[in-house]
Write a protein that holds these residues in place. Structure first.
Motif, PDB file in Angstrom:
ATOM      1  N   SER A 127     -38.372 -22.034-110.270  1.00 42.16           N
ATOM      2  CA  SER A 127     -37.865 -23.407-110.421  1.00 42.16           C
ATOM      3  C   SER A 127     -38.479 -24.334-109.366  1.00 42.16           C
ATOM      4  O   SER A 127     -38.829 -25.477-109.661  1.00 42.16           O
ATOM      5  CB  SER A 127     -36.346 -23.409-110.308  1.00 42.16           C
ATOM      6  OG  SER A 127     -35.764 -22.662-111.366  1.00 42.16           O
ATOM      7  N   LYS A 128     -38.621 -23.833-108.143  1.00 43.85           N
ATOM      8  CA  LYS A 128     -39.228 -24.636-107.083  1.00 43.85           C
ATOM      9  C   LYS A 128     -40.690 -24.938-107.395  1.00 43.85           C
ATOM     10  O   LYS A 128     -41.163 -26.061-107.182  1.00 43.85           O
ATOM     11  CB  LYS A 128     -39.093 -23.900-105.756  1.00 43.85           C
ATOM     12  CG  LYS A 128     -39.612 -24.669-104.547  1.00 43.85           C
ATOM     13  CD  LYS A 128     -39.200 -23.999-103.257  1.00 43.85           C
ATOM     14  CE  LYS A 128     -39.840 -22.625-103.103  1.00 43.85           C
ATOM     15  NZ  LYS A 128     -39.551 -22.013-101.783  1.00 43.85           N
ATOM     16  N   TRP A 129     -41.403 -23.952-107.915  1.00 39.71           N
ATOM     17  CA  TRP A 129     -42.812 -24.161-108.280  1.00 39.71           C
ATOM     18  C   TRP A 129     -42.944 -25.175-109.410  1.00 39.71           C
ATOM     19  O   TRP A 129     -43.811 -26.063-109.361  1.00 39.71           O
ATOM     20  CB  TRP A 129     -43.428 -22.825-108.693  1.00 39.71           C
ATOM     21  CG  TRP A 129     -44.822 -22.933-109.236  1.00 39.71           C
ATOM     22  CD1 TRP A 129     -45.972 -23.085-108.527  1.00 39.71           C
ATOM     23  CD2 TRP A 129     -45.207 -22.897-110.626  1.00 39.71           C
ATOM     24  NE1 TRP A 129     -47.058 -23.144-109.364  1.00 39.71           N
ATOM     25  CE2 TRP A 129     -46.611 -23.044-110.669  1.00 39.71           C
ATOM     26  CE3 TRP A 129     -44.512 -22.757-111.811  1.00 39.71           C
ATOM     27  CZ2 TRP A 129     -47.322 -23.043-111.862  1.00 39.71           C
ATOM     28  CZ3 TRP A 129     -45.209 -22.766-113.008  1.00 39.71           C
ATOM     29  CH2 TRP A 129     -46.606 -22.904-113.029  1.00 39.71           C
ATOM     30  N   LEU A 130     -42.084 -25.078-110.387  1.00 42.64           N
ATOM     31  CA  LEU A 130     -42.148 -26.000-111.537  1.00 42.64           C
ATOM     32  C   LEU A 130     -41.837 -27.427-111.120  1.00 42.64           C
ATOM     33  O   LEU A 130     -42.417 -28.383-111.627  1.00 42.64           O
ATOM     34  CB  LEU A 130     -41.188 -25.551-112.633  1.00 42.64           C
ATOM     35  CG  LEU A 130     -41.209 -26.348-113.932  1.00 42.64           C
ATOM     36  CD1 LEU A 130     -42.574 -26.240-114.610  1.00 42.64           C
ATOM     37  CD2 LEU A 130     -40.118 -25.852-114.875  1.00 42.64           C
ATOM     38  N   ALA A 131     -40.947 -27.572-110.135  1.00 38.88           N
ATOM     39  CA  ALA A 131     -40.567 -28.915-109.678  1.00 38.88           C
ATOM     40  C   ALA A 131     -41.701 -29.589-108.927  1.00 38.88           C
ATOM     41  O   ALA A 131     -41.764 -30.814-108.848  1.00 38.88           O
ATOM     42  CB  ALA A 131     -39.329 -28.831-108.805  1.00 38.88           C
TER      43      ALA A 131
END
Length: 304
Positions: free
Chosen positions: A300-304
Motif C-alpha cells: 500500500s505504501k509503494w502504491l501511494a
C-alpha cells in the motif's frame, strides 16, 4: 401458445474489464441436461451484465459439428484432445475430439472477428457439464481481448485504496511464487483474482485491471475492474521489501506470464506491444516478502 420458458431463446451477457462476451442460445428440451446456458457455472456470476457490451457475440446451437477442418485452405495450429485450425485469415476453428474417421467432434467453435458460433453434438453421447469447457472459455476471452488492447495474464490482481477510487496492483510470479499466499494477506474484498487477470485499455485510454472466473487456491472472483496503478514481481525472501527493477527484466517476466493467442502472429504482436506500453506507463518493482502483516503495508505504501 408461447413455447415453454425453458425452450425460449436466451441471451447471457458477460464482461471482463469492459470487454463483452455475449452468448445466445437455448435451454430447451433438446439439451436434455447438457450444456444449455442455464448450466453456465457459478464462477461466471460476478461477470454477468444486464445487457451485452461490445466484444465477441456467440450463437450456441445443437447442430452436429461438421468435423475437423482439414480441407484446402485450413491450417492445423494444435492437435490433442482438442484441435485448433485457422481457415483463411479471419476464421478460427476449435474442435473437441474424438477425431476418428467414423466419429465427428462433439463440439465445434468458429470465430470470425467479433462474432462466432458454437455447436454441440448432443447425439454423440457426450454430456457437457457446462457450455464453456476448457480451453474454449479462455480461447474465447483471448479472441475478445484481441479485438481491443487487452491481455490475459497468469497473475494476481488486487484493488487497493479506500473509498470510491481504488487502484489495481498486478502481481506476477510463476506457479509456486506465492500469488495466492499474497492475496490471502489482504482483505477478501480487495482480491480481483489470485491466478488469472485481464488488463484492458478502455475507450478513454485508461488501463483497467480485472478478474476472471478462473481462480487459483482462493475462491475470490470480482467481476468489476479498477484502474491499474502498478506491477509487482513476486520473489520469496527472508525479509519483506520492495526493490526497483530494470524494464528489460520486467518485460521478460511479464511476457512469461502472458496467456497468448499463439495461433495469430499479428494479434500476438499487439499483445506484446501492449505489455511494453504497460511497462513504460506504470511503475514496476520486485516484491521480496515473508508472509505476514508487513506485506500489505509495504504494498500500500509503494502504491501511494
Amino acid at each position: 401458445m408461447p413455447p415453454p420458458e425453458e425452450a425460449r431463446p436466451r441471451t447471457l451477457a458477460l464482461s471482463f474489464a469492459t470487454v463483452g462476451l455475449t452468448l445466445r442460445g437455448h435451454d430447451g428440451p433438446a439439451f436434455r441436461g447438457h450444456a444449455g446456458l442455464s448450466r453456465l457455472g457459478p464462477e461466471y456470476a460476478p461477470f454477468l451484465q444486464p445487457a451485452p457490451l461490445p466484444g465477441l457475440a456467440l450463437r450456441m446451437g445443437t447442430a452436429p459439428p461438421s468435423g475437423p477442418r482439414a480441407g484446402a485452405g485450413s491450417r492445423r495450429l494444435f492437435r490433442g484432445t482438442w484441435d485448433l485450425f485457422r481457415e483463411r485469415e479471419s476464421d478460427l476453428y476449435l474442435d473437441y475430439g474424438p477425431f476418428h474417421a467414423e466419429r465427428r467432434p462433439v463440439l465445434s467453435a468458429r470465430l470470425s472477428g467479433g462474432t462466432g458460433e458454437i455447436d454441440y453434438d448432443l447425439a454423440a453421447g457426450e454430456v457437457f457439464k457446462e457450455p464453456l469447457p476448457y480451453p474454449l472459455n479462455q480461447i474465447l476471452l483471448l479472441h475478445a481481448l484481441g479485438l481491443r488492447r487487452g491481455v490475459l495474464l497468469h497473475g494476481c490482481g488486487l484493488a487497493l485504496g479506500r473509498g470510491a477510487d481504488p487502484r489495481g496492483v498486478l502481481c506476477i510470479g510463476p506457479s509456486g511464487a506465492g500469488k495466492s499466499t499474497l492475496a490471502s494477506l489482504f482483505d477478501a474484498s480487495a482480491v480481483l483474482n489470485d491466478d488469472r487477470v485481464v488488463a484492458v485499455e478502455d475507450g478513454r485510454g485508461e488501463v483497467l485491471l480485472g478478474g476472471t472466473p478462473w481462480n487459483g487456491d482462493l475462491p475470490h472472483r470480482r467481476g468489476d475492474a479498477v484502474p491499474l496503478g502498478g506491477i509487482l514481481f513476486l520473489e520469496k525472501a527472508p525479509r519483506t521489501r520492495i526493490l526497483p527493477m530494470a524494464r528489460s527484466e520486467a518485460l521478460a517476466r511479464l511476457t512469461v506470464a502472458l496467456l497468448a493467442p499463439y495461433w495469430d502472429p499479428k494479434r500476438l504482436d499487439r499483445h506484446l506491444d501492449f505489455l511494453l506500453a504497460l511497462l513504460h506507463r506504470f511503475p514496476c518493482a520486485i516484491l521480496e516478502s515473508v508472509p505476514g502483516p508487513a506485506v500489505p503495508l509495504e504494498v500500500s505504501k509503494w502504491l501511494a
